[in-house]
Design a protein around this motif. Structure first.
Motif, PDB file in Angstrom:
ATOM      1  N   TYR A 167       0.827  -1.202   0.000  1.00  0.00           N
ATOM      2  CA  TYR A 167       0.000   0.000   0.000  1.00  0.00           C
ATOM      3  C   TYR A 167       0.864   1.257   0.000  1.00  0.00           C
ATOM      4  O   TYR A 167       1.957   1.274   0.560  1.00  0.00           O
ATOM      5  N   GLY A 168       0.346   2.303  -0.595  1.00  0.00           N
ATOM      6  CA  GLY A 168       1.026   3.581  -0.481  1.00  0.00           C
ATOM      7  C   GLY A 168       1.036   4.056   0.964  1.00  0.00           C
ATOM      8  O   GLY A 168       2.091   4.333   1.538  1.00  0.00           O
ATOM      9  N   ILE A 169      -0.162   4.147   1.565  1.00  0.00           N
ATOM     10  CA  ILE A 169      -0.313   4.489   2.980  1.00  0.00           C
ATOM     11  C   ILE A 169      -1.163   3.413   3.630  1.00  0.00           C
ATOM     12  O   ILE A 169      -2.280   3.124   3.172  1.00  0.00           O
ATOM     13  N   SER A 170      -0.662   2.802   4.687  1.00  0.00           N
ATOM     14  CA  SER A 170      -1.360   1.733   5.401  1.00  0.00           C
ATOM     15  C   SER A 170      -1.614   2.164   6.833  1.00  0.00           C
ATOM     16  O   SER A 170      -0.693   2.615   7.532  1.00  0.00           O
ATOM     17  N   ILE A 171      -2.875   2.047   7.274  1.00  0.00           N
ATOM     18  CA  ILE A 171      -3.237   2.342   8.662  1.00  0.00           C
ATOM     19  C   ILE A 171      -3.817   1.059   9.236  1.00  0.00           C
ATOM     20  O   ILE A 171      -4.892   0.606   8.819  1.00  0.00           O
ATOM     21  N   THR A 190      -0.794   9.314  -4.343  1.00  0.00           N
ATOM     22  CA  THR A 190      -0.298   7.956  -4.192  1.00  0.00           C
ATOM     23  C   THR A 190      -0.599   7.202  -5.476  1.00  0.00           C
ATOM     24  O   THR A 190      -1.738   7.172  -5.935  1.00  0.00           O
ATOM     25  N   HIS A 191       0.437   6.607  -6.064  1.00  0.00           N
ATOM     26  CA  HIS A 191       0.254   6.004  -7.382  1.00  0.00           C
ATOM     27  C   HIS A 191       1.242   4.861  -7.605  1.00  0.00           C
ATOM     28  O   HIS A 191       2.298   4.778  -6.972  1.00  0.00           O
ATOM     29  N   ASP A 192       0.855   3.963  -8.491  1.00  0.00           N
ATOM     30  CA  ASP A 192       1.717   2.859  -8.918  1.00  0.00           C
ATOM     31  C   ASP A 192       2.225   2.022  -7.755  1.00  0.00           C
ATOM     32  O   ASP A 192       3.378   1.575  -7.730  1.00  0.00           O
ATOM     33  N   ASN A 193       1.356   1.808  -6.768  1.00  0.00           N
ATOM     34  CA  ASN A 193       1.589   0.814  -5.733  1.00  0.00           C
ATOM     35  C   ASN A 193       0.761  -0.414  -6.092  1.00  0.00           C
ATOM     36  O   ASN A 193      -0.240  -0.310  -6.793  1.00  0.00           O
ATOM     37  N   ARG A 194       1.124  -1.557  -5.605  1.00  0.00           N
ATOM     38  CA  ARG A 194       0.499  -2.769  -6.104  1.00  0.00           C
ATOM     39  C   ARG A 194      -0.949  -2.949  -5.630  1.00  0.00           C
ATOM     40  O   ARG A 194      -1.850  -3.144  -6.429  1.00  0.00           O
ATOM     41  N   ARG A 195      -1.206  -2.862  -4.313  1.00  0.00           N
ATOM     42  CA  ARG A 195      -2.494  -3.318  -3.797  1.00  0.00           C
ATOM     43  C   ARG A 195      -3.481  -2.197  -3.486  1.00  0.00           C
ATOM     44  O   ARG A 195      -4.684  -2.409  -3.583  1.00  0.00           O
ATOM     45  N   ALA A 196      -3.039  -1.042  -3.094  1.00  0.00           N
ATOM     46  CA  ALA A 196      -3.950   0.090  -2.860  1.00  0.00           C
ATOM     47  C   ALA A 196      -3.124   1.343  -2.622  1.00  0.00           C
ATOM     48  O   ALA A 196      -1.974   1.280  -2.180  1.00  0.00           O
ATOM     49  N   GLY A 197      -3.744   2.483  -2.880  1.00  0.00           N
ATOM     50  CA  GLY A 197      -3.092   3.745  -2.599  1.00  0.00           C
ATOM     51  C   GLY A 197      -3.145   4.085  -1.126  1.00  0.00           C
ATOM     52  O   GLY A 197      -2.126   4.361  -0.491  1.00  0.00           O
ATOM     53  N   THR A 231      -9.294   2.661   0.216  1.00  0.00           N
ATOM     54  CA  THR A 231     -10.119   1.624   0.841  1.00  0.00           C
ATOM     55  C   THR A 231     -10.150   1.806   2.350  1.00  0.00           C
ATOM     56  O   THR A 231      -9.096   1.895   2.986  1.00  0.00           O
ATOM     57  N   PHE A 232     -11.351   1.844   2.920  1.00  0.00           N
ATOM     58  CA  PHE A 232     -11.534   1.853   4.375  1.00  0.00           C
ATOM     59  C   PHE A 232     -12.056   0.493   4.822  1.00  0.00           C
ATOM     60  O   PHE A 232     -13.022  -0.025   4.243  1.00  0.00           O
ATOM     61  N   SER A 233     -11.463  -0.073   5.856  1.00  0.00           N
ATOM     62  CA  SER A 233     -12.079  -1.180   6.594  1.00  0.00           C
ATOM     63  C   SER A 233     -11.756  -0.997   8.069  1.00  0.00           C
ATOM     64  O   SER A 233     -10.763  -0.367   8.427  1.00  0.00           O
TER      65      SER A 233
END
Length: 559
Positions: A167-171, A190-197, A231-233
């Motif tokens: 992820y670009g930014i992971s919380i 945030t761009h060109d990361n594999r799974r999410a921005g 994406t929020f979870s």
């Protein structure tokens, strides 16, 4: 009169200066020509490495500034011994001439910046880069809580994050039900990361939400080939606003531009989401997925996505039922480009009451005909399995303006404009609906026959459909539906904006003078359980006393 002796005056001045310095904190500089053995307290005494920063403890008000235009090799680590609070955060950023640009944290195959159980951190004016989404195996900026007390007060502003394998930014929250609260992400690209921005995650279970008060605004998320934009979870109280997500999911199945799952009180507003792809399911503009409750999508623009513009999807065994959802004042232009979804699409893989109390109103949907196909490499057997699950429409089917593909409870659809051009289905609703209600919507097929699929039967006129559909679009003997040219200014002219501040320039979806939709909507202010909001898509106020127009252009005076 009381006089201070000279030596006391000096002591008081010293203590006052010390107090001010402590309140402001210390500033530390990092330069590629620095020395980790130096004090770090001035550019001339700068440190040299990110490793020195990671091994130093920082207190409230401290600043760590990297030299602009230079590259430093990460990771940069802050842990529970570091940090401040909302009023006096630890600031991580760039120093030097603006012309030099932002400092770069080069992560290689690892993480760029780690915030581990730390509160009161502000990250700004940096570029965080991995070695590429197929080489790097980690995330760019990571906020991780593993403690029962959680963490709070984090700001990430004016940062570019790219080239990461996750992820670009992971919380996240790991082995705890208490994650991060009061997090604001703004001005991020945030761009060109594999799974999410931007991605939040935490423990999974009924009513368990690790994170609270997560706010993403004025940011871009694009080019995530293996996943989604934002994406929020595991979030209770989240906002995504004035963001753009596009061209995500080109090598993935199950992604969307901006979406949430297993979350409560989520607001998606004033966003543009377009060109999101899939090699299987989804590929949507916006999505509330399994277990989202008490949430709203409003004032968004979705266009040219592979599948739905606005999706509600309740997968089997989601942690809680999806309920109290509002989709209002949105515009969809030419979504469902590659699959037979609806521009507004509702899918439930469980009993009817697992999606309930849904209000869909004052939206404008414009949909032109398109060939419906998946890439050859996934045509079979994936397509066959998706038909069995009810996720994908039948082979050769065309998209529709609104689709409800499986049982639901208490879904109300009113004051919407459903417009197809050159082919396409206006409404597609499966059987076994509990208390579904269509009221006062406008239906227009331009250059093709009227088409509604209802409970497994296709109808080719409004009269045929309403004769078979019971009390749909009726109030006593009065027909509420409108089947006339809505007289839009220039439907299909929206295209790509690229900046949410331009949403109100979508004037092609305003109604022309003389439109039969002007003042033909139901006054939702008088409808029990509905708050119609303060204004329509173009900003004009919603009247509590007069009927609005139908569709996203709701103003009674048609301004």
């Amino acid at each position: 009169m009381f006089f201070l002796r000279p030596h006391w005056k000096g002591r008081i001045i010293f203590f006052l200066l010390a107090a001010v310095t402590a309140a402001q904190g210390a500033t530390y500089y990092v330069s590629t020509t620095g020395d980790d053995a130096a004090s770090g307290r001035s550019p001339a005494e700068a440190w040299r490495s990110a490793r020195k920063v990671s091994r130093t403890e920082f207190s409230a008000g401290d600043r760590v500034l990297f030299e602009g235009g230079k590259t430093f090799y990460g990771p940069v680590l802050f842990d529970r011994a570091d940090g401040g609070d909302g009023a006096r955060p630890v600031v991580v950023g760039t120093y030097g001439l603006k012309s030099a640009g932002r400092a770069r944290i080069a992560a290689g195959t690892g993480r760029g910046i780690e915030v581990f159980n730390a509160s009161g951190i502000r990250i700004s004016d940096l570029e965080v880069v991995g070695d590429g989404d197929l080489i790097n195996t980690q995330s760019g900026i990571v906020l991780l809580s593993t403690a029962k007390r959680g963490a709070s007060h984090v700001r990430i502003k004016n940062v570019e994050v790219s080239g990461f394998g996750k992820y670009g930014i992971s919380i996240g929250a790991w082995k705890t039900e208490v994650g991060y609260s009061d997090v604001v992400i703004s001005g991020v690209n945030t761009h060109d990361n594999r799974r999410a921005g931007i991605f939040t995650w935490g423990p999974w279970g009924p009513g368990i939400y690790a994170h609270r008060g997560i706010h993403v605004r004025d940011s871009h998320a694009h080019g995530m080939k293996g996943g989604s934009g934002i994406t929020f979870s595991s979030v209770d109280g989240g906002v995504v606003e004035r963001c753009v997500a596009h061209n995500n999911g080109t090598e993935f199945s199950g992604a969307a531009g901006i979406w949430a799952w297993d979350s409560n009180d989520i607001l998606l507003q004033f966003n543009e989401s377009y060109g999101n792809r899939t090699i299987g399911v989804d590929g949507d503009g916006f999505d509330f997925d399994g277990g989202v409750t008490n949430s709203v999508m409003q004032y968004n623009y979705s266009h040219d996505n592979d599948a739905a513009g606005f999706l509600l999807a309740q997968y089997a065994f989601a942690p809680q039922a999806m309920k109290n959802i509002v989709i209002r004042y949105n515009i969809s232009e030419n979504d469902c480009r590659r699959k037979g979804y609806g521009a507004i699409h509702v899918w439930n893989n469980e009993d009817a009451d697992r999606i309930s109390d849904v209000q869909i109103y004052q939206n404008t949907i414009y949909l032109t005909a398109v060939e419906n196909k998946l890439p050859r490499r996934v045509m079979s057997p994936l397509r066959a399995s998706l038909h069995v699950l009810g996720v994908l429409a039948s082979p050769g089917s065309t998209p529709s303006a609104i689709t409800i593909i499986s049982p639901t409870k208490s879904v109300t659809v009113q004051n919407n404009l459903f417009y197809t051009s050159g082919g396409g289905t206006l409404v597609s609703v499966a059987g076994e609906q509990d208390a579904i209600r269509f009221r006062n919507n406008a239906y227009w097929s331009d250059g093709s026959a009227f088409r509604v699929d209802w409970d497994g039967i296709r109808y080719h006129s409004l009269g045929q459909w309403l004769s078979a559909a019971g009390d749909q679009e009726r109030q006593g003997e009065q027909i509420l539906a409108i089947d006339q040219d809505p007289m839009l200014e220039a439907p299909g002219s929206g295209g790509t904006l690229g900046r949410p501040g331009l949403l109100r320039t979508l004037t092609g979806y305003k109604l022309r003078d003389g439109s039969p939709l002007i003042r033909r909507g139901m006054n939702l202010s008088t409808s029990p359980g509905i708050d119609p909001g303060s204004h329509g898509f173009f900003g004009a106020p919603v009247s509590a006393d007069s009927a609005p127009s139908v569709g996203a252009h709701v103003t009674v005076d048609n301004l």
